[in-house]
Design a protein around this motif. Structure first.
Motif, PDB file in Angstrom:
ATOM      1  N   LEU A 309     -10.634   2.148 -10.470  1.00 61.72           N
ATOM      2  CA  LEU A 309     -10.330   2.371 -11.884  1.00 61.72           C
ATOM      3  C   LEU A 309     -11.605   2.386 -12.728  1.00 61.72           C
ATOM      4  CD1 LEU A 309      -7.182   0.071 -12.222  1.00 61.72           C
ATOM      5  CD2 LEU A 309      -7.209   2.574 -12.279  1.00 61.72           C
ATOM      6  N   MET A 310     -12.553   1.502 -12.393  1.00 59.42           N
ATOM      7  CA  MET A 310     -13.812   1.451 -13.146  1.00 59.42           C
ATOM      8  C   MET A 310     -14.639   2.716 -12.921  1.00 59.42           C
ATOM      9  SD  MET A 310     -14.971  -2.581 -12.981  1.00 59.42           S
ATOM     10  CE  MET A 310     -14.993  -2.672 -11.189  1.00 59.42           C
ATOM     11  N   ASP A 311     -14.472   3.325 -11.750  1.00 62.04           N
ATOM     12  CA  ASP A 311     -15.183   4.572 -11.449  1.00 62.04           C
ATOM     13  C   ASP A 311     -14.394   5.807 -11.859  1.00 62.04           C
ATOM     14  OD1 ASP A 311     -17.379   3.266 -10.457  1.00 62.04           O
ATOM     15  OD2 ASP A 311     -16.661   3.260  -8.375  1.00 62.04           O
ATOM     16  N   LYS A 312     -13.304   5.572 -12.625  1.00 58.72           N
ATOM     17  CA  LYS A 312     -12.461   6.674 -13.128  1.00 58.72           C
ATOM     18  C   LYS A 312     -11.799   7.481 -12.009  1.00 58.72           C
ATOM     19  CE  LYS A 312     -13.671   6.036 -17.519  1.00 58.72           C
ATOM     20  NZ  LYS A 312     -14.490   4.827 -17.394  1.00 58.72           N
ATOM     21  N   GLU A 313     -11.581   6.825 -10.846  1.00 57.07           N
ATOM     22  CA  GLU A 313     -10.889   7.500  -9.754  1.00 57.07           C
ATOM     23  C   GLU A 313      -9.384   7.375  -9.940  1.00 57.07           C
ATOM     24  OE1 GLU A 313     -12.080   6.388  -5.774  1.00 57.07           O
ATOM     25  OE2 GLU A 313     -14.088   5.843  -6.465  1.00 57.07           O
ATOM     26  N   ASN A 314      -8.659   8.349  -9.420  1.00 57.97           N
ATOM     27  CA  ASN A 314      -7.200   8.278  -9.449  1.00 57.97           C
ATOM     28  C   ASN A 314      -6.716   7.350  -8.345  1.00 57.97           C
ATOM     29  OD1 ASN A 314      -6.731  10.042 -11.600  1.00 57.97           O
ATOM     30  ND2 ASN A 314      -6.972  11.826 -10.265  1.00 57.97           N
ATOM     31  N   ILE A 315      -5.715   6.535  -8.628  1.00 57.09           N
ATOM     32  CA  ILE A 315      -5.118   5.708  -7.590  1.00 57.09           C
ATOM     33  C   ILE A 315      -3.685   6.190  -7.378  1.00 57.09           C
ATOM     34  CG2 ILE A 315      -6.565   3.651  -7.831  1.00 57.09           C
ATOM     35  CD1 ILE A 315      -4.526   2.479  -9.711  1.00 57.09           C
ATOM     36  N   GLU A 316      -3.340   6.380  -6.106  1.00 57.52           N
ATOM     37  CA  GLU A 316      -2.027   6.942  -5.771  1.00 57.52           C
ATOM     38  C   GLU A 316      -0.887   6.025  -6.195  1.00 57.52           C
ATOM     39  OE1 GLU A 316      -1.648   8.172  -1.735  1.00 57.52           O
ATOM     40  OE2 GLU A 316      -3.548   9.261  -1.734  1.00 57.52           O
ATOM     41  N   ASN A 317      -1.081   4.732  -5.972  1.00 59.58           N
ATOM     42  CA  ASN A 317      -0.021   3.770  -6.280  1.00 59.58           C
ATOM     43  C   ASN A 317      -0.630   2.575  -6.997  1.00 59.58           C
ATOM     44  OD1 ASN A 317       2.155   2.088  -6.421  1.00 59.58           O
ATOM     45  ND2 ASN A 317       2.458   1.870  -4.218  1.00 59.58           N
ATOM     46  N   GLY A 318      -0.274   2.408  -8.264  1.00 60.54           N
ATOM     47  CA  GLY A 318      -0.832   1.306  -9.044  1.00 60.54           C
ATOM     48  C   GLY A 318      -0.035   0.022  -8.938  1.00 60.54           C
ATOM     49  N   HIS A 319       0.991   0.012  -8.090  1.00 60.60           N
ATOM     50  CA  HIS A 319       1.816  -1.192  -7.934  1.00 60.60           C
ATOM     51  C   HIS A 319       2.035  -1.428  -6.443  1.00 60.60           C
ATOM     52  CE1 HIS A 319       2.452  -1.005 -12.239  1.00 60.60           C
ATOM     53  NE2 HIS A 319       2.779   0.266 -12.090  1.00 60.60           N
ATOM     54  N   LEU A 320       1.090  -2.126  -5.835  1.00 60.14           N
ATOM     55  CA  LEU A 320       1.114  -2.329  -4.384  1.00 60.14           C
ATOM     56  C   LEU A 320       1.827  -3.624  -4.022  1.00 60.14           C
ATOM     57  CD1 LEU A 320      -2.511  -1.252  -3.347  1.00 60.14           C
ATOM     58  CD2 LEU A 320      -0.395   0.035  -3.050  1.00 60.14           C
ATOM     59  N   SER A 321       2.707  -3.539  -3.039  1.00 62.65           N
ATOM     60  CA  SER A 321       3.408  -4.705  -2.519  1.00 62.65           C
ATOM     61  C   SER A 321       2.992  -4.881  -1.059  1.00 62.65           C
ATOM     62  CB  SER A 321       4.922  -4.494  -2.628  1.00 62.65           C
ATOM     63  OG  SER A 321       5.613  -5.639  -2.200  1.00 62.65           O
ATOM     64  N   LEU A 322       2.289  -5.968  -0.772  1.00 64.89           N
ATOM     65  CA  LEU A 322       1.782  -6.199   0.579  1.00 64.89           C
ATOM     66  C   LEU A 322       2.841  -6.902   1.437  1.00 64.89           C
ATOM     67  CD1 LEU A 322      -1.904  -7.357  -0.129  1.00 64.89           C
ATOM     68  CD2 LEU A 322      -0.985  -5.043   0.089  1.00 64.89           C
ATOM     69  N   PRO A 323       2.735  -6.772   2.754  1.00 68.10           N
ATOM     70  CA  PRO A 323       3.731  -7.406   3.632  1.00 68.10           C
ATOM     71  C   PRO A 323       3.617  -8.936   3.628  1.00 68.10           C
ATOM     72  CG  PRO A 323       2.020  -6.315   4.937  1.00 68.10           C
ATOM     73  CD  PRO A 323       1.764  -5.954   3.510  1.00 68.10           C
ATOM     74  N   TYR A 324       4.742  -9.604   3.811  1.00 63.30           N
ATOM     75  CA  TYR A 324       4.789 -11.067   3.902  1.00 63.30           C
ATOM     76  C   TYR A 324       5.522 -11.438   5.185  1.00 63.30           C
ATOM     77  CZ  TYR A 324       9.655 -10.444   2.549  1.00 63.30           C
ATOM     78  OH  TYR A 324      10.962 -10.057   2.533  1.00 63.30           O
ATOM     79  N   GLY A 325       5.537 -12.713   5.497  1.00 63.18           N
ATOM     80  CA  GLY A 325       6.271 -13.177   6.676  1.00 63.18           C
ATOM     81  C   GLY A 325       6.951 -14.503   6.387  1.00 63.18           C
ATOM     82  N   ILE A 326       7.709 -14.996   7.353  1.00 59.98           N
ATOM     83  CA  ILE A 326       8.322 -16.332   7.274  1.00 59.98           C
ATOM     84  C   ILE A 326       7.842 -17.110   8.488  1.00 59.98           C
ATOM     85  CG2 ILE A 326      10.442 -17.684   7.248  1.00 59.98           C
ATOM     86  CD1 ILE A 326      10.536 -16.078   4.817  1.00 59.98           C
ATOM     87  N   ILE A 327       7.220 -18.255   8.262  1.00 54.35           N
ATOM     88  CA  ILE A 327       6.719 -19.075   9.357  1.00 54.35           C
ATOM     89  C   ILE A 327       7.586 -20.335   9.491  1.00 54.35           C
ATOM     90  CG2 ILE A 327       4.765 -20.421  10.204  1.00 54.35           C
ATOM     91  CD1 ILE A 327       2.904 -18.458   8.885  1.00 54.35           C
ATOM     92  N   SER A 328       8.224 -20.479  10.620  1.00 54.72           N
ATOM     93  CA  SER A 328       9.068 -21.656  10.863  1.00 54.72           C
ATOM     94  C   SER A 328       8.207 -22.782  11.441  1.00 54.72           C
ATOM     95  CB  SER A 328      10.186 -21.312  11.854  1.00 54.72           C
ATOM     96  OG  SER A 328      11.054 -20.356  11.287  1.00 54.72           O
ATOM     97  N   ARG A 329       8.242 -23.929  10.755  1.00 52.47           N
ATOM     98  CA  ARG A 329       7.528 -25.100  11.257  1.00 52.47           C
ATOM     99  C   ARG A 329       8.545 -26.233  11.423  1.00 52.47           C
ATOM    100  NH1 ARG A 329       3.334 -23.164   7.561  1.00 52.47           N
ATOM    101  NH2 ARG A 329       1.680 -22.179   8.771  1.00 52.47           N
ATOM    102  N   GLN A 330       8.219 -27.418  10.957  1.00 50.57           N
ATOM    103  CA  GLN A 330       9.044 -28.582  11.305  1.00 50.57           C
ATOM    104  C   GLN A 330      10.003 -29.049  10.199  1.00 50.57           C
ATOM    105  OE1 GLN A 330       5.709 -31.062  12.078  1.00 50.57           O
ATOM    106  NE2 GLN A 330       5.342 -30.244  14.134  1.00 50.57           N
ATOM    107  N   THR A 331       9.986 -28.383   9.030  1.00 53.73           N
ATOM    108  CA  THR A 331      10.911 -28.808   7.976  1.00 53.73           C
ATOM    109  C   THR A 331      12.185 -27.966   7.955  1.00 53.73           C
ATOM    110  OG1 THR A 331       9.749 -27.428   6.353  1.00 53.73           O
ATOM    111  CG2 THR A 331       9.109 -29.773   6.494  1.00 53.73           C
ATOM    112  N   THR A 332      12.296 -27.048   8.931  1.00 54.78           N
ATOM    113  CA  THR A 332      13.558 -26.328   9.130  1.00 54.78           C
ATOM    114  C   THR A 332      13.932 -26.447  10.595  1.00 54.78           C
ATOM    115  OG1 THR A 332      12.322 -24.260   9.418  1.00 54.78           O
ATOM    116  CG2 THR A 332      13.274 -24.672   7.241  1.00 54.78           C
TER     117      THR A 332
END
Length: 333
Positions: A309-332
């Protein structure tokens, strides 16, 4: 010669070249003979010359400085985001000014004003929501702004985060599949959009799909601190809740210890799943099950988006959602 008095003129004189040549070497311009470049670099090293960033900014109309507004520098979530921002900023030769807002509306506005006064080229904003006054100030600023880890309810400002609704729904569904129908929802501050709009929706969707009625008495407003969780454990103990979704790891650790002190066995009597997956989740005993958020990556991607954005470049998607996970440990279970 004292190093604070060393100027580009001194380097040029000592190296026997023009100031333009020194400037080209400092700025990495390849249009300089290697022998000349080596001579200039040797003088820069000997004189311990450091280019004046302000003067360079006046010439280029860029300060190569980025402001980072962080609600709490001691919060592991935001500090890990900041690491990602800083590493990518260094790769692209930007310096960062880290400003702590104390998650206060008044201080946020003051911090923003200070950063803009320093002529920063862009801003990375971190927070669990976007107050209206701050949004208005953002819209009137003439520098690009990216939200890292936060949410923008109206999608006006570029953001990098995860799908907080889906992540919460997955976590609560896991508790439902373990046989729970009385699940406490303890996201943190319920005035913030991330909790009021996104996480609450995920919680309600999970209940609805399982045919469980939504019960407002199972929703708890709390600060994101260990002490708040420890005190809240007494309230939880007095309810019919047998499990909890918690929006912050420090808050979850307080709840875990508070319940344990009351003689509640986790996870046999009460299950807990938290929402960030900082290192706190592995320090507690039992270790906390958690949503896993790519904190460092969110900061890094937000900073990379800002460089474009500072270099005035176009960005294809301005709202990025990154992948998440669920880690099972000892409280479940």
């Amino acid at each position: 010669m004292e190093k604070e008095n060393v100027t580009i003129y001194d380097v040029a004189r000592e190296a026997g070249v023009s100031m333009a040549t020194v400037s080209r070497v400092v700025n990495g311009n390849s249009n300089v003979k290697q022998a000349t470049k080596d001579k200039v670099l040797a003088v820069i090293d000997r004189l311990d010359y450091r280019p004046n960033a302000v003067a360079r900014g006046l010439a280029s109309k860029k300060t190569t400085t980025v402001g980072v507004i962080i609600p709490d520098v001691t919060d592991m979530f935001f500090s890990e985001l900041a690491r990602g921002v800083d590493d990518v900023a260094s790769m692209y030769h930007y310096n960062i000014i880290l400003a702590n807002s104390d998650d206060s509306g008044t201080k946020e506005l003051q911090v923003l004003e200070n950063l803009l006064a320093k002529q920063v080229d862009g801003i990375v904003y971190m927070g669990n929501g976007l107050r209206e006054q701050l949004r208005n100030q953002f819209s009137h600023s003439n520098v690009p702004i990216v939200l890292a880890g936060g949410v923008d309810e109206v999608n006006q400002i570029p953001t990098v985060n995860i799908d907080y609704t889906a992540a919460t729904k997955d976590a609560v569904t896991k508790l439902i599949k373990n046989g729970h129908t009385q699940i406490a929802f303890i996201p943190g501050n319920m005035q913030q959009a991330i909790n009021q709009k996104y996480r609450l929706r995920g919680y309600q969707e999970a209940l609805e799909e399982a045919g469980i009625a939504f019960d407002e008495t199972m929703v708890f407003d709390a600060q994101y601190t260990y002490n708040a969780g420890f005190e809240l454990a007494n309230e939880l103990y007095a309810t019919t809740a047998t499990a909890a979704f918690v929006g912050a790891d420090e808050l979850a650790a307080g709840i875990l210890n508070g319940l344990t002190d009351r003689g509640v066995n986790v996870p046999e009597d009460f299950e807990i799943i938290t929402a960030i997956n900082t290192k706190l989740t592995q320090i507690t005993r039992p270790q906390l099950s958690s949503i896993s958020i790519p904190m460092y990556d969110m900061g890094a991607v937000a900073m990379r988006m800002l460089t474009k954005l500072m270099d005035k470049e176009n960005i294809e998607n301005g709202h990025l959602s990154l992948p998440y996970g669920i880690i099972s440990r000892q409280t479940t279970r």
